[in-house]
Design a protein around this motif. Structure first.
Motif, PDB file in Angstrom:
ATOM      1  N   LEU A 117      62.341  70.748  30.053  1.00 22.53           N
ATOM      2  CA  LEU A 117      63.293  71.842  30.385  1.00 22.53           C
ATOM      3  C   LEU A 117      64.027  72.591  29.225  1.00 22.53           C
ATOM      4  N   GLN A 161      58.264  72.538  34.284  1.00 21.03           N
ATOM      5  CA  GLN A 161      57.817  73.530  33.685  1.00 21.03           C
ATOM      6  C   GLN A 161      58.253  74.676  34.590  1.00 21.03           C
ATOM      7  N   THR A 162      58.457  74.346  35.945  1.00 19.87           N
ATOM      8  CA  THR A 162      58.832  75.397  36.785  1.00 19.87           C
ATOM      9  C   THR A 162      60.405  75.479  36.856  1.00 19.87           C
ATOM     10  N   ASN A 163      60.883  74.708  35.963  1.00 24.24           N
ATOM     11  CA  ASN A 163      62.465  74.421  36.021  1.00 24.24           C
ATOM     12  C   ASN A 163      63.083  74.167  37.378  1.00 24.24           C
ATOM     13  N   ASP A 164      62.376  73.158  38.032  1.00 24.27           N
ATOM     14  CA  ASP A 164      62.995  72.520  39.324  1.00 24.27           C
ATOM     15  C   ASP A 164      63.659  71.304  38.836  1.00 24.27           C
ATOM     16  N   ARG A 165      64.804  71.603  38.617  1.00 20.07           N
ATOM     17  CA  ARG A 165      65.725  70.569  38.056  1.00 20.07           C
ATOM     18  C   ARG A 165      66.078  69.372  39.239  1.00 20.07           C
ATOM     19  N   GLU A 166      66.089  69.854  40.372  1.00 20.30           N
ATOM     20  CA  GLU A 166      66.087  68.989  41.266  1.00 20.30           C
ATOM     21  C   GLU A 166      65.059  68.050  41.639  1.00 20.30           C
ATOM     22  N   ARG A 167      63.906  68.728  41.707  1.00 20.21           N
ATOM     23  CA  ARG A 167      62.897  67.733  41.664  1.00 20.21           C
ATOM     24  C   ARG A 167      62.635  66.690  40.606  1.00 20.21           C
ATOM     25  N   VAL A 168      62.898  67.224  39.390  1.00 22.20           N
ATOM     26  CA  VAL A 168      62.962  66.513  37.980  1.00 22.20           C
ATOM     27  C   VAL A 168      63.763  65.128  38.368  1.00 22.20           C
ATOM     28  N   SER A 225      54.916  69.313  36.084  1.00 19.31           N
ATOM     29  CA  SER A 225      54.883  70.649  36.677  1.00 19.31           C
ATOM     30  C   SER A 225      56.306  71.070  37.344  1.00 19.31           C
ATOM     31  N   ALA A 226      57.171  70.028  37.418  1.00 16.89           N
ATOM     32  CA  ALA A 226      58.572  70.347  38.185  1.00 16.89           C
ATOM     33  C   ALA A 226      59.314  70.723  36.902  1.00 16.89           C
TER      34      ALA A 226
END
Length: 297
Positions: free
Chosen positions: A200, A226-233, A223-224
């Protein structure tokens, strides 16, 4: 080669010999999960406990069973002479890159480490990753040394230890380091509990222990990030937290070994003696954490 998720498999040992069948199974598991590269004979791969022929065989098995996924092979050893021999072996079996940590017994100076990388660089036809792992090598790179070794033609990636659980703090560190490295040198991060924050924060890839035994959840986490999906991370990291805490207390090698055993990927007592597995109570704790990840295993 140096982007995304680089999964580091165990080198399972059975009856004091490399368990080739189990090792191939680990590689196959990672291939099916869709990792971006494979790092054979890293620290989790117990390279320091294996002789040259064992290491060459593991490198060959990794390349032959990777289904086209690039394989990076660890070539660290105490003497430069042995490093050069291992580098030649890795290239002969078709490794896409080599991974070099400056192993120590006598404390090494900065100039001695630079000389090691310079000598290996002159004998390579594949890219090299500089592996900064002070917990195992007992040598810590300075930024000046990063800059010096990254100027060598074969160096195309530097693996830094995890920086912070805060991606914004990590981003400051990564941006500062990029000002000192050539544009074609990727920055990779290890320390699994900090690695997603590294992605991130701008790192190019994650050198992952857990991906060697739990590749699917590792792919999802990468994948989370790399797509800046911080909630999923955050959700995935919370589910993995019991494993990270076990890493901190007992070392990633022992924990990865226990997970692989519980999943039926390796035999019991798969570590190189004198290294032994987890205490029973810790192992039960790790088993519960893995069972809770059943939808991602």
């Amino acid at each position: 080669m140096f982007s995304g998720l680089s999964a580091f498999p165990l080198t399972p040992i059975a009856d004091e010999a490399v368990d080739e069948r189990a090792f191939v199974g680990l590689i196959t598991n990672m291939v099916e999960a869709g990792v971006d590269s494979i790092g054979a004979l890293g620290s989790t791969g117990s390279y320091a406990y294996l002789d040259r022929e064992e290491r060459r065989r593991i490198a060959d098995l990794a390349v032959q069973n990777a289904a086209g996924i690039p394989v990076m092979v660890g070539i660290g050893a105490l003497r430069t002479r042995e490093v050069l021999r291992l580098a030649e072996d890795a290239q002969q079996v078709g490794a896409a890159a080599v991974l070099l940590a400056p192993m120590t017994y006598q404390h090494l100076t900065v100039d001695e480490v630079h000389d090691l990388y310079e000598r290996v660089d002159r004998n390579l036809s594949v890219p090299m990753c500089v592996y900064d792992n002070p917990a195992t090598t007992h040598f810590t790179f300075t930024d000046d040394l990063y800059e010096r070794v990254s100027a060598l033609p074969s160096v195309k990636s530097i693996k830094i230890p995890g920086v912070s659980a805060d991606p914004d703090v990590t981003a400051v560190r990564v941006q500062a380091l990029r000002t000192r490295l050539p544009d074609d040198v990727a920055i990779g991060v290890s320390g699994d509990h900090l690695a997603p924050a590294g992605l991130l924060g701008g790192c190019d890839l994650w050198f992952s222990v857990i991906a060697g035994v739990l590749p699917r959840v590792s792919v999802a986490l990468t994948s989370a990030a790399q797509t800046n999906d911080r909630e999923r991370v955050a959700v995935l990291m919370d589910r993995l937290d019991p494993i990270w805490r076990s890493f901190t207390g007992y070392g990633s090698l022992r924990v990865a070994s226990a997970i692989a055993e519980d999943l039926g990927l390796v035999q019991t007592s798969n570590l190189p003696h004198p290294v032994t597995g987890l205490p029973a109570d810790v192992r039960a704790h790790v088993r519960d954490a893995v069972n809770a990840l059943a939808d991602l295993v």
